[in-house]
Design an enzyme around this catalytic site. Structure first.
Site: not given
Ligand code: NAD
Ligand code: UD1
Length: 335
Positions: A128, A152, A156
């Site tokens: 991330s 969190y 990573k």
């Molecule tokens: P999500 O919660 O939708 O998916 C995560 C999946 O992992 C779920 O299906 C959950 O059941 C499974 N899981 C969690 N812990 C587990 C375990 N111990 N054993 C087996 N399965 C397990 O989240 P997502 O948005 O799809 O994120 C996927 C990955 O991407 C995560 O590692 C997250 O940290 C990373 N990531 C997500 C974002 C984002 O904004 N969505 C941004 C950066 C990185």
């Molecule tokens: C989030 C995560 C960060 C992750 C990133 C990318 C948090 C606190 N941080 O941050 O760890 O790396 O996503 O997946 O969750 N906002 C509003 N109102 C809301 C929600 C958000 O104004 O109700 C604004 C925030 O201030 C920001 C933007 O929307 O400017 C995006 O917010 P968000 O979706 O939470 O993403 P990140 O801040 O990038």
């Protein structure tokens, strides 16, 4: 049908993993989903199967459970692992740091041990942009200083370092850590997408709930940031583009030792840009009002996405209008 080998997707039933499974299958690989369903629904697996055109195998297991992991790797030869399983709620990680370490970091250790036992030497990891901490310069390239600002983010960073050590154990090991910026949107079919439980923390799911009338108003966290309209700027990336980035990494994995690569569009959108695009494209209202800044937020964060183009031949092709359209179509799907 798939003929190129099996790809194990930990967390493959989640928001990102389900889209990755579809793209992996489209590229001719056989996806196998391994998930504990702690933050996702079992029905996602059959919906991925519908999109792929064939049932997708699913192993219900926790990556921390060594016997289950051995059984999973013993059941079929695995070409590579795409490791998406993890907990990702920043606020929860501050309250429960030990849980986040156990699930994300120790879980990865158990997974790597099982891979070692069965000679699986390739991994694409879901990292991330949170590993960059508070942005010190923009756009953020992969050499930007690292630093975790919450537990969190620390998981990573810990996992990326663990993967350095793992990759160093032999020349036949190949790892790509993909540093995602802000994944949003849904599959164009509206069959899979993002369904967070409870009140969402992140912007797009919150906007969707306000548009549906499930929440009264979006609080915009700060209207006086040094950005083009005073609201926070982020690099939103369509989840289907992001998923295709995984396939690109998979294709080039054997030329890597352990590489870290940003997946973003390279350009930033403000909160008001997102709200206005959502209203215009979908013909719905998103009532919103300016609130105090959220602690820990940065004014702006967006990727230098050029390494992904150079190393993976990948770049994002979908824009903000696609993201808001597909997020809304998924939220409005017939149940
Ligand atoms: P999500 O919660 O939708 O998916 C995560 C999946 O992992 C779920 O299906 C959950 O059941 C499974 N899981 C969690 N812990 C587990 C375990 N111990 N054993 C087996 N399965 C397990 O989240 P997502 O948005 O799809 O994120 C996927 C990955 O991407 C995560 O590692 C997250 O940290 C990373 N990531 C997500 C974002 C984002 O904004 N969505 C941004 C950066 C990185
Ligand atoms: C989030 C995560 C960060 C992750 C990133 C990318 C948090 C606190 N941080 O941050 O760890 O790396 O996503 O997946 O969750 N906002 C509003 N109102 C809301 C929600 C958000 O104004 O109700 C604004 C925030 O201030 C920001 C933007 O929307 O400017 C995006 O917010 P968000 O979706 O939470 O993403 P990140 O801040 O990038």
């Amino acid at each position: 049908m798939a003929t190129r080998g099996t790809i194990l997707l930990t967390g493959g039933a989640g928001f990102i993993g389900s889209h990755v499974a579809v793209e992996v299958a489209a590229a001719g690989w056989q996806p196998v989903i391994l998930d504990s369903f702690c933050t996702s629904e079992r029905s996602v697996v059959s919906r991925v199967g519908e999109l792929v055109g064939a049932p997708v195998r699913c192993i219900e297991a926790d990556i921390r459970d060594a016997p289950s992991m051995r059984a999973a790797f013993g059941s079929t030869p695995i070409h590579a692992v795409i490791h998406l399983a993890g907990l990702k709620a920043v606020g929860e990680s501050v309250e429960k740091p030990a849980l986040y370490h156990d699930n994300n970091v120790r879980g990865t250790e158990v997974l790597l041990a099982a891979m070692d036992e069965f000679g699986v030497r390739r991994m694409v990891f879901s990292s991330s942009c949170t590993v960059y901490g508070t942005p010190q310069r923009l756009p953020i390239d992969e050499s930007h200083p690292l630093g975790a600002i919450n537990p969190y983010g620390q998981t990573k960073l810990d996992i990326e370092r663990m993967l350095d050590v793992w990759a160093d154990a032999g020349p036949d090991r190949h790892v790509c850590s993909l540093r995602y910026f802000n994944p949003v949107g849904a599959h164009a079919s509206a069959r899979i997408g993002e369904s967070p439980i409870g009140i969402p923390n992140n912007l797009m799911p919150f906007v969707v709930k306000v548009a549906r009338g499930e929440l009264p108003e979006l609080g915009v966290f700060g209207g006086d940031w040094p950005t083009h309209d005073g609201t926070g700027v982020r690099d939103y990336i369509h989840v289907v583009d992001l998923a295709r980035g995984h396939v690109a990494a998979l294709e080039r994995l054997d030329s890597m030792h352990h590489e870290r690569i940003n997946l973003g569009t390279g350009s930033g959108c403000s909160v008001l840009d997102v709200v206005r695009a959502f209203e215009r494209v979908n013909g719905v209202k998103v009532p919103h009002g300016i609130r105090p800044r959220r602690p820990g937020d940065a004014a702006a964060a967006y990727a230098d996405a050029s390494l992904a183009w150079r190393r993976l031949g990948w770049r994002a092709s979908l824009g903000l209008d696609d993201m808001v359209r597909d997020a809304w179509a998924f939220a409005s799907r017939p149940s």
